[in-house]
Design a protein around this motif. Structure first.
Motif, PDB file in Angstrom:
ATOM      1  N   VAL A   1       0.817  -1.254   0.072  1.00 17.18           N
ATOM      2  CA  VAL A   1       0.337  -0.049  -0.051  1.00 17.18           C
ATOM      3  C   VAL A   1       0.942   1.601  -0.097  1.00 17.18           C
ATOM      4  CG1 VAL A   1      -1.961   1.455   1.373  1.00 17.18           C
ATOM      5  CG2 VAL A   1      -1.743  -1.199   0.871  1.00 17.18           C
ATOM      6  N   THR A   2       0.224   2.397  -1.348  1.00 21.13           N
ATOM      7  CA  THR A   2       0.944   3.575  -0.012  1.00 21.13           C
ATOM      8  C   THR A   2       0.317   4.929  -0.495  1.00 21.13           C
ATOM      9  OG1 THR A   2       0.963   3.699  -3.238  1.00 21.13           O
ATOM     10  CG2 THR A   2       2.680   3.758  -2.203  1.00 21.13           C
ATOM     11  N   THR A   3       0.816   5.208   0.473  1.00 20.16           N
ATOM     12  CA  THR A   3      -0.647   6.701   0.675  1.00 20.16           C
ATOM     13  C   THR A   3       0.637   7.665   0.798  1.00 20.16           C
ATOM     14  OG1 THR A   3       0.261   6.745   3.537  1.00 20.16           O
ATOM     15  CG2 THR A   3      -1.184   5.032   3.159  1.00 20.16           C
ATOM     16  N   ASN A   4       0.215   9.010   1.372  1.00 18.49           N
ATOM     17  CA  ASN A   4       0.719   9.909   1.424  1.00 18.49           C
ATOM     18  C   ASN A   4      -0.741  11.332   2.494  1.00 18.49           C
ATOM     19  OD1 ASN A   4      -0.964  11.101  -0.384  1.00 18.49           O
ATOM     20  ND2 ASN A   4      -0.229  10.712  -2.496  1.00 18.49           N
ATOM     21  N   PRO A   5       0.300  11.997   2.651  1.00 16.38           N
ATOM     22  CA  PRO A   5      -1.142  13.445   3.320  1.00 16.38           C
ATOM     23  C   PRO A   5      -2.179  13.539   2.936  1.00 16.38           C
ATOM     24  CG  PRO A   5       1.464  13.814   3.585  1.00 16.38           C
ATOM     25  CD  PRO A   5       2.118  12.887   2.027  1.00 16.38           C
ATOM     26  N   THR A   6      -1.757  13.729   1.245  1.00 18.50           N
ATOM     27  CA  THR A   6      -3.294  14.113   1.018  1.00 18.50           C
ATOM     28  C   THR A   6      -4.184  12.876   1.555  1.00 18.50           C
ATOM     29  OG1 THR A   6      -2.103  15.432  -1.130  1.00 18.50           O
ATOM     30  CG2 THR A   6      -4.454  14.552  -1.550  1.00 18.50           C
ATOM     31  N   LEU A   7      -3.834  11.715   1.008  1.00 16.68           N
ATOM     32  CA  LEU A   7      -5.138  10.270   0.353  1.00 16.68           C
ATOM     33  C   LEU A   7      -5.018   9.586   2.297  1.00 16.68           C
ATOM     34  CD1 LEU A   7      -2.898   7.587  -1.012  1.00 16.68           C
ATOM     35  CD2 LEU A   7      -4.770   9.325  -1.707  1.00 16.68           C
ATOM     36  N   ILE A   8      -4.408  10.740   3.115  1.00 18.26           N
ATOM     37  CA  ILE A   8      -4.925   9.948   4.709  1.00 18.26           C
ATOM     38  C   ILE A   8      -5.692  10.999   5.551  1.00 18.26           C
ATOM     39  CG2 ILE A   8      -3.583   9.960   7.148  1.00 18.26           C
ATOM     40  CD1 ILE A   8      -1.560   8.535   6.457  1.00 18.26           C
TER      41      ILE A   8
ATOM     42  N   ILE B   1       9.313   4.083   4.900  1.00 23.59           N
ATOM     43  CA  ILE B   1       8.952   5.589   4.988  1.00 23.59           C
ATOM     44  C   ILE B   1       9.288   6.700   3.463  1.00 23.59           C
ATOM     45  CG2 ILE B   1      10.106   7.295   6.030  1.00 23.59           C
ATOM     46  CD1 ILE B   1       8.601   5.763   8.077  1.00 23.59           C
ATOM     47  N   LYS B   2       8.077   7.790   3.311  1.00 22.34           N
ATOM     48  CA  LYS B   2       8.256   8.021   2.395  1.00 22.34           C
ATOM     49  C   LYS B   2       9.247   9.316   2.195  1.00 22.34           C
ATOM     50  CE  LYS B   2       4.706   7.781  -1.514  1.00 22.34           C
ATOM     51  NZ  LYS B   2       3.080   8.308  -1.811  1.00 22.34           N
ATOM     52  N   ILE B   3       9.649   9.832   1.125  1.00 21.35           N
ATOM     53  CA  ILE B   3      10.525  10.911   1.439  1.00 21.35           C
ATOM     54  C   ILE B   3      10.699  12.141   0.401  1.00 21.35           C
ATOM     55  CG2 ILE B   3      13.440  11.537   2.155  1.00 21.35           C
ATOM     56  CD1 ILE B   3      12.957   9.234   4.103  1.00 21.35           C
TER      57      ILE B   3
ATOM     58  N   PRO C   1       8.215   8.003  -9.674  1.00 22.61           N
ATOM     59  CA  PRO C   1       7.879   8.389 -10.396  1.00 22.61           C
ATOM     60  C   PRO C   1       6.387   8.943 -10.928  1.00 22.61           C
ATOM     61  CG  PRO C   1       8.680   6.320 -11.081  1.00 22.61           C
ATOM     62  CD  PRO C   1       8.685   6.596  -9.868  1.00 22.61           C
ATOM     63  N   PHE C   2       5.801  10.277 -10.537  1.00 26.49           N
ATOM     64  CA  PHE C   2       4.717  10.719 -10.510  1.00 26.49           C
ATOM     65  C   PHE C   2       4.183  10.874 -12.325  1.00 26.49           C
ATOM     66  CE2 PHE C   2       3.314  12.036  -6.667  1.00 26.49           C
ATOM     67  CZ  PHE C   2       3.716  10.762  -6.120  1.00 26.49           C
ATOM     68  N   VAL C   3       3.722   9.294 -13.133  1.00 25.99           N
ATOM     69  CA  VAL C   3       3.564   9.351 -14.034  1.00 25.99           C
ATOM     70  C   VAL C   3       2.547  10.499 -14.390  1.00 25.99           C
ATOM     71  CG1 VAL C   3       4.703   7.757 -14.182  1.00 25.99           C
ATOM     72  CG2 VAL C   3       1.893   7.216 -14.305  1.00 25.99           C
ATOM     73  N   GLY C   4       1.194   9.973 -13.620  1.00 25.76           N
ATOM     74  CA  GLY C   4      -0.195  10.837 -13.684  1.00 25.76           C
ATOM     75  C   GLY C   4      -0.085  13.108 -13.889  1.00 25.76           C
ATOM     76  N   ARG C   5       1.363  12.845 -12.958  1.00 25.35           N
ATOM     77  CA  ARG C   5       1.317  14.812 -12.542  1.00 25.35           C
ATOM     78  C   ARG C   5       2.324  14.966 -14.110  1.00 25.35           C
ATOM     79  NH1 ARG C   5       1.324  15.512  -6.301  1.00 25.35           N
ATOM     80  NH2 ARG C   5      -0.404  14.289  -6.357  1.00 25.35           N
ATOM     81  N   LEU C   6       2.704  13.978 -14.296  1.00 23.78           N
ATOM     82  CA  LEU C   6       4.042  14.534 -15.524  1.00 23.78           C
ATOM     83  C   LEU C   6       2.429  14.435 -16.793  1.00 23.78           C
ATOM     84  CD1 LEU C   6       7.361  12.949 -15.266  1.00 23.78           C
ATOM     85  CD2 LEU C   6       7.087  14.972 -15.363  1.00 23.78           C
TER      86      LEU C   6
ATOM     87  N   VAL D   1       5.868   3.004 -10.130  1.00 24.58           N
ATOM     88  CA  VAL D   1       4.686   3.456 -10.986  1.00 24.58           C
ATOM     89  C   VAL D   1       3.873   4.268  -9.981  1.00 24.58           C
ATOM     90  CG1 VAL D   1       3.719   4.201 -13.404  1.00 24.58           C
ATOM     91  CG2 VAL D   1       5.976   2.409 -12.854  1.00 24.58           C
ATOM     92  N   ALA D   2       3.766   5.809 -10.105  1.00 20.01           N
ATOM     93  CA  ALA D   2       2.678   5.992  -9.102  1.00 20.01           C
ATOM     94  C   ALA D   2       2.457   7.372 -10.022  1.00 20.01           C
ATOM     95  CB  ALA D   2       3.512   6.570  -7.709  1.00 20.01           C
ATOM     96  N   SER D   3       1.675   8.046  -9.318  1.00 21.07           N
ATOM     97  CA  SER D   3      -0.033   8.988  -9.653  1.00 21.07           C
ATOM     98  C   SER D   3      -0.313   8.381 -11.125  1.00 21.07           C
ATOM     99  CB  SER D   3       1.055   9.962 -10.120  1.00 21.07           C
ATOM    100  OG  SER D   3      -0.182  11.053 -10.252  1.00 21.07           O
ATOM    101  N   ILE D   4      -0.816   7.162 -10.640  1.00 20.32           N
ATOM    102  CA  ILE D   4      -1.820   6.055 -12.286  1.00 20.32           C
ATOM    103  C   ILE D   4      -2.978   6.297 -12.705  1.00 20.32           C
ATOM    104  CG2 ILE D   4      -2.793   4.064 -12.412  1.00 20.32           C
ATOM    105  CD1 ILE D   4      -0.022   2.752 -11.468  1.00 20.32           C
ATOM    106  N   ARG D   5      -3.451   7.347 -13.467  1.00 16.97           N
ATOM    107  CA  ARG D   5      -4.831   7.616 -13.480  1.00 16.97           C
ATOM    108  C   ARG D   5      -5.498   6.338 -14.515  1.00 16.97           C
ATOM    109  NH1 ARG D   5      -3.382  13.222 -13.256  1.00 16.97           N
ATOM    110  NH2 ARG D   5      -2.644  13.403 -11.036  1.00 16.97           N
ATOM    111  N   SER D   6      -5.199   5.586 -15.321  1.00 16.04           N
ATOM    112  CA  SER D   6      -5.666   4.737 -15.669  1.00 16.04           C
ATOM    113  C   SER D   6      -5.482   3.935 -16.163  1.00 16.04           C
ATOM    114  CB  SER D   6      -5.758   5.390 -17.281  1.00 16.04           C
ATOM    115  OG  SER D   6      -4.243   5.269 -18.261  1.00 16.04           O
TER     116      SER D   6
END
Ligand code: G3P
Length: 215
Positions: free
Chosen positions: A25-32, A82-84, A128-133, A162-167
Protein backbone atom coordinates in the motif's frame (compact mmCIF):
# COMPACT_ATOMS: atom_id res chain seq x y z
CA UNK A 1 4.86 -6.79 -11.33
CA UNK A 2 3.86 -6.09 -7.75
CA UNK A 3 0.59 -4.26 -7.26
CA UNK A 4 0.29 -1.74 -4.47
CA UNK A 5 -2.97 0.07 -3.78
CA UNK A 6 -2.62 3.84 -3.61
CA UNK A 7 -5.10 4.81 -0.92
CA UNK A 8 -5.60 5.13 2.84
CA UNK A 9 -9.20 3.91 2.66
CA UNK A 10 -9.28 0.69 4.66
CA UNK A 11 -12.53 -0.56 3.10
CA UNK A 12 -11.07 -0.26 -0.38
CA UNK A 13 -7.84 -1.93 0.80
CA UNK A 14 -9.80 -4.77 2.43
CA UNK A 15 -11.83 -5.38 -0.74
CA UNK A 16 -8.84 -5.47 -3.10
CA UNK A 17 -6.81 -7.52 -0.64
CA UNK A 18 -9.60 -10.11 -0.53
CA UNK A 19 -9.01 -10.71 -4.28
CA UNK A 20 -5.40 -11.72 -3.55
CA UNK A 21 -3.91 -9.03 -5.78
CA UNK A 22 -2.46 -6.53 -3.29
CA UNK A 23 1.26 -6.73 -2.48
CA UNK A 24 1.49 -3.45 -0.60
CA UNK A 25 0.00 0.00 0.00
CA UNK A 26 1.14 3.56 -0.59
CA UNK A 27 -0.26 6.54 1.24
CA UNK A 28 0.57 10.22 1.27
CA UNK A 29 -0.61 13.10 3.49
CA UNK A 30 -3.40 13.97 1.02
CA UNK A 31 -4.77 10.41 1.00
CA UNK A 32 -4.65 10.13 4.80
CA UNK A 33 -6.31 13.56 5.25
CA UNK A 34 -9.20 12.36 3.03
CA UNK A 35 -10.00 9.69 5.65
CA UNK A 36 -10.40 12.23 8.52
CA UNK A 37 -8.75 9.86 10.99
CA UNK A 38 -5.66 9.76 13.17
CA UNK A 39 -2.52 9.25 11.04
CA UNK A 40 -0.85 6.47 13.07
CA UNK A 41 -4.17 4.68 13.62
CA UNK A 42 -4.85 4.49 9.87
CA UNK A 43 -1.32 3.29 9.06
CA UNK A 44 -1.55 0.62 11.77
CA UNK A 45 -4.93 -0.61 10.50
CA UNK A 46 -3.61 -0.80 6.93
CA UNK A 47 -0.59 -2.83 8.14
CA UNK A 48 -2.94 -5.25 9.88
CA UNK A 49 -4.86 -5.81 6.62
CA UNK A 50 -1.99 -6.15 4.13
CA UNK A 51 1.14 -8.15 4.88
CA UNK A 52 3.48 -6.13 2.68
CA UNK A 53 5.21 -2.76 2.39
CA UNK A 54 3.06 0.19 3.50
CA UNK A 55 4.43 3.64 2.66
CA UNK A 56 3.87 6.45 5.15
CA UNK A 57 5.25 9.89 4.35
CA UNK A 58 7.29 12.28 6.48
CA UNK A 59 6.27 15.94 6.48
CA UNK A 60 9.48 17.45 7.86
CA UNK A 61 11.62 19.37 5.40
CA UNK A 62 15.07 18.97 6.95
CA UNK A 63 16.95 15.67 7.23
CA UNK A 64 17.54 16.46 10.90
CA UNK A 65 13.77 16.42 11.49
CA UNK A 66 12.95 13.67 8.97
CA UNK A 67 15.04 11.09 10.83
CA UNK A 68 13.17 11.16 14.17
CA UNK A 69 9.90 11.30 12.21
CA UNK A 70 10.98 8.24 10.19
CA UNK A 71 11.92 6.44 13.40
CA UNK A 72 8.50 7.21 14.92
CA UNK A 73 6.66 6.00 11.79
CA UNK A 74 8.78 2.83 11.73
CA UNK A 75 7.59 2.01 15.24
CA UNK A 76 3.97 1.77 14.01
CA UNK A 77 4.66 -1.54 12.26
CA UNK A 78 7.61 -3.49 10.86
CA UNK A 79 6.17 -3.18 7.31
CA UNK A 80 6.16 0.63 7.27
CA UNK A 81 8.27 2.14 4.48
CA UNK A 82 9.26 5.77 4.96
CA UNK A 83 8.21 7.99 2.09
CA UNK A 84 10.65 10.87 1.70
CA UNK A 85 10.43 13.76 -0.77
CA UNK A 86 13.03 14.01 -3.55
CA UNK A 87 15.04 16.97 -2.21
CA UNK A 88 18.65 17.35 -1.08
CA UNK A 89 17.48 17.00 2.53
CA UNK A 90 15.38 14.00 1.51
CA UNK A 91 18.42 12.29 -0.02
CA UNK A 92 20.43 12.93 3.15
CA UNK A 93 17.62 11.35 5.15
CA UNK A 94 17.33 8.37 2.76
CA UNK A 95 21.04 7.70 3.18
CA UNK A 96 20.82 7.83 6.98
CA UNK A 97 17.70 5.63 6.96
CA UNK A 98 19.60 3.02 4.95
CA UNK A 99 22.39 3.06 7.55
CA UNK A 100 19.70 2.49 10.22
CA UNK A 101 18.08 -0.33 8.17
CA UNK A 102 14.93 1.73 7.60
CA UNK A 103 13.44 1.20 4.15
CA UNK A 104 12.54 4.29 2.12
CA UNK A 105 10.41 5.31 -0.83
CA UNK A 106 11.75 8.50 -2.42
CA UNK A 107 8.69 10.24 -3.78
CA UNK A 108 7.75 13.17 -6.01
CA UNK A 109 10.24 12.04 -8.65
CA UNK A 110 9.75 13.72 -12.02
CA UNK A 111 12.97 12.95 -13.92
CA UNK A 112 15.24 9.95 -14.54
CA UNK A 113 18.23 11.82 -13.10
CA UNK A 114 16.36 12.46 -9.85
CA UNK A 115 15.77 8.70 -9.74
CA UNK A 116 19.50 8.10 -10.35
CA UNK A 117 20.36 10.27 -7.33
CA UNK A 118 17.73 8.55 -5.16
CA UNK A 119 19.22 5.15 -6.00
CA UNK A 120 22.74 6.37 -5.24
CA UNK A 121 21.54 7.67 -1.86
CA UNK A 122 20.26 4.16 -1.10
CA UNK A 123 16.48 4.45 -1.58
CA UNK A 124 14.67 1.12 -1.39
CA UNK A 125 11.98 2.39 -3.75
CA UNK A 126 11.60 5.39 -6.02
CA UNK A 127 8.22 6.79 -7.08
CA UNK A 128 7.99 8.58 -10.44
CA UNK A 129 4.62 10.40 -10.72
CA UNK A 130 3.47 9.65 -14.25
CA UNK A 131 -0.02 11.18 -14.12
CA UNK A 132 1.20 14.52 -12.85
CA UNK A 133 3.76 14.63 -15.70
CA UNK A 134 1.00 13.84 -18.21
CA UNK A 135 -0.96 16.75 -16.66
CA UNK A 136 1.79 19.17 -17.67
CA UNK A 137 2.03 17.78 -21.19
CA UNK A 138 5.11 15.58 -20.61
CA UNK A 139 4.72 11.88 -21.41
CA UNK A 140 5.07 10.43 -17.89
CA UNK A 141 5.78 6.82 -18.85
CA UNK A 142 8.91 7.94 -20.75
CA UNK A 143 10.68 8.63 -17.50
CA UNK A 144 9.78 5.19 -16.15
CA UNK A 145 11.41 3.57 -19.18
CA UNK A 146 14.53 5.70 -18.71
CA UNK A 147 14.75 4.98 -14.97
CA UNK A 148 14.48 1.23 -15.61
CA UNK A 149 17.29 1.45 -18.18
CA UNK A 150 19.52 3.42 -15.81
CA UNK A 151 18.91 1.03 -12.91
CA UNK A 152 19.57 -1.94 -15.17
CA UNK A 153 22.78 -0.36 -16.56
CA UNK A 154 24.27 -0.07 -13.09
CA UNK A 155 22.56 -2.93 -11.23
CA UNK A 156 20.87 -0.68 -8.69
CA UNK A 157 18.65 -2.57 -6.24
CA UNK A 158 16.20 0.33 -5.94
CA UNK A 159 12.74 -0.70 -7.13
CA UNK A 160 10.60 1.52 -9.32
CA UNK A 161 7.05 2.19 -8.11
CA UNK A 162 5.02 3.71 -10.95
CA UNK A 163 2.88 6.26 -9.08
CA UNK A 164 0.22 8.86 -9.86
CA UNK A 165 -1.44 6.27 -12.09
CA UNK A 166 -4.62 7.58 -13.68
CA UNK A 167 -5.75 4.86 -16.09
CA UNK A 168 -5.52 1.14 -16.92
CA UNK A 169 -3.19 2.04 -19.80
CA UNK A 170 -0.59 3.35 -17.34
CA UNK A 171 -0.69 -0.08 -15.65
CA UNK A 172 -0.40 -1.91 -18.96
CA UNK A 173 2.61 0.16 -19.98
CA UNK A 174 4.24 -0.24 -16.55
CA UNK A 175 3.93 -4.03 -16.83
CA UNK A 176 5.16 -4.08 -20.45
CA UNK A 177 8.22 -2.03 -19.39
CA UNK A 178 8.99 -4.38 -16.50
CA UNK A 179 8.45 -1.85 -13.70
CA UNK A 180 8.87 -3.51 -10.31
CA UNK A 181 5.67 -2.07 -8.82
CA UNK A 182 2.58 -0.11 -9.90
CA UNK A 183 0.72 1.69 -7.14
CA UNK A 184 -2.83 1.89 -8.35
CA UNK A 185 -5.84 3.89 -7.08
CA UNK A 186 -8.97 1.90 -6.18
CA UNK A 187 -10.92 3.30 -9.14
CA UNK A 188 -8.28 2.13 -11.63
CA UNK A 189 -8.06 -1.31 -10.00
CA UNK A 190 -11.83 -1.60 -10.53
CA UNK A 191 -11.40 -0.59 -14.17
CA UNK A 192 -8.68 -3.24 -14.61
CA UNK A 193 -10.92 -5.91 -13.14
CA UNK A 194 -13.98 -5.30 -15.26
CA UNK A 195 -14.59 -6.04 -18.91
CA UNK A 196 -18.01 -5.63 -20.54
CA UNK A 197 -17.51 -8.83 -22.56
CA UNK A 198 -16.93 -10.78 -19.32
CA UNK A 199 -20.29 -9.51 -17.98
CA UNK A 200 -22.08 -10.25 -21.25
CA UNK A 201 -20.49 -13.72 -21.32
CA UNK A 202 -21.62 -14.53 -17.77
CA UNK A 203 -25.21 -13.36 -18.52
CA UNK A 204 -25.33 -15.55 -21.63
CA UNK A 205 -23.94 -18.63 -19.86
CA UNK A 206 -26.46 -18.22 -17.03
CA UNK A 207 -29.34 -17.85 -19.50
CA UNK A 208 -28.21 -20.88 -21.50
CA UNK A 209 -27.74 -22.95 -18.32
CA UNK A 210 -31.47 -22.53 -17.63
CA UNK A 211 -32.19 -24.16 -21.02
CA UNK A 212 -30.45 -27.40 -20.02
CA UNK A 213 -33.15 -30.06 -19.41
CA UNK A 214 -33.70 -30.63 -15.71
CA UNK A 215 -32.29 -27.18 -14.73
O1 G3P B 1 1.42 7.72 -4.73
C1 G3P B 1 1.43 9.03 -5.24
C2 G3P B 1 0.15 9.32 -5.89
O2 G3P B 1 -0.84 9.12 -4.93
C3 G3P B 1 -0.06 10.66 -6.48
O3 G3P B 1 -1.20 10.56 -7.27
O4 G3P B 1 -3.16 11.28 -8.54
O5 G3P B 1 -2.31 12.69 -6.63
O6 G3P B 1 -1.04 12.53 -8.77
P1 G3P B 1 -1.96 11.83 -7.83
Amino acid sequence: MKIFIDTANVEHIREMNSYGIVDGVTTNPTLIAQEGRDFAEVVMEICEIVDGPVSAEVVSESAKDMIPEAEELSKIHRNVIIKIPMTGEGLKAAQICKQHNIKTNVTLVFSPTQALLAAKAGATYVSPFVGRLDDVNHYGMDIVENILTIYDNYDFDTQVIVASIRSPLHVLEAAMMGAHVATIPYKVLKQLLKHPLTDIGIDRFLEDYKKIPGK
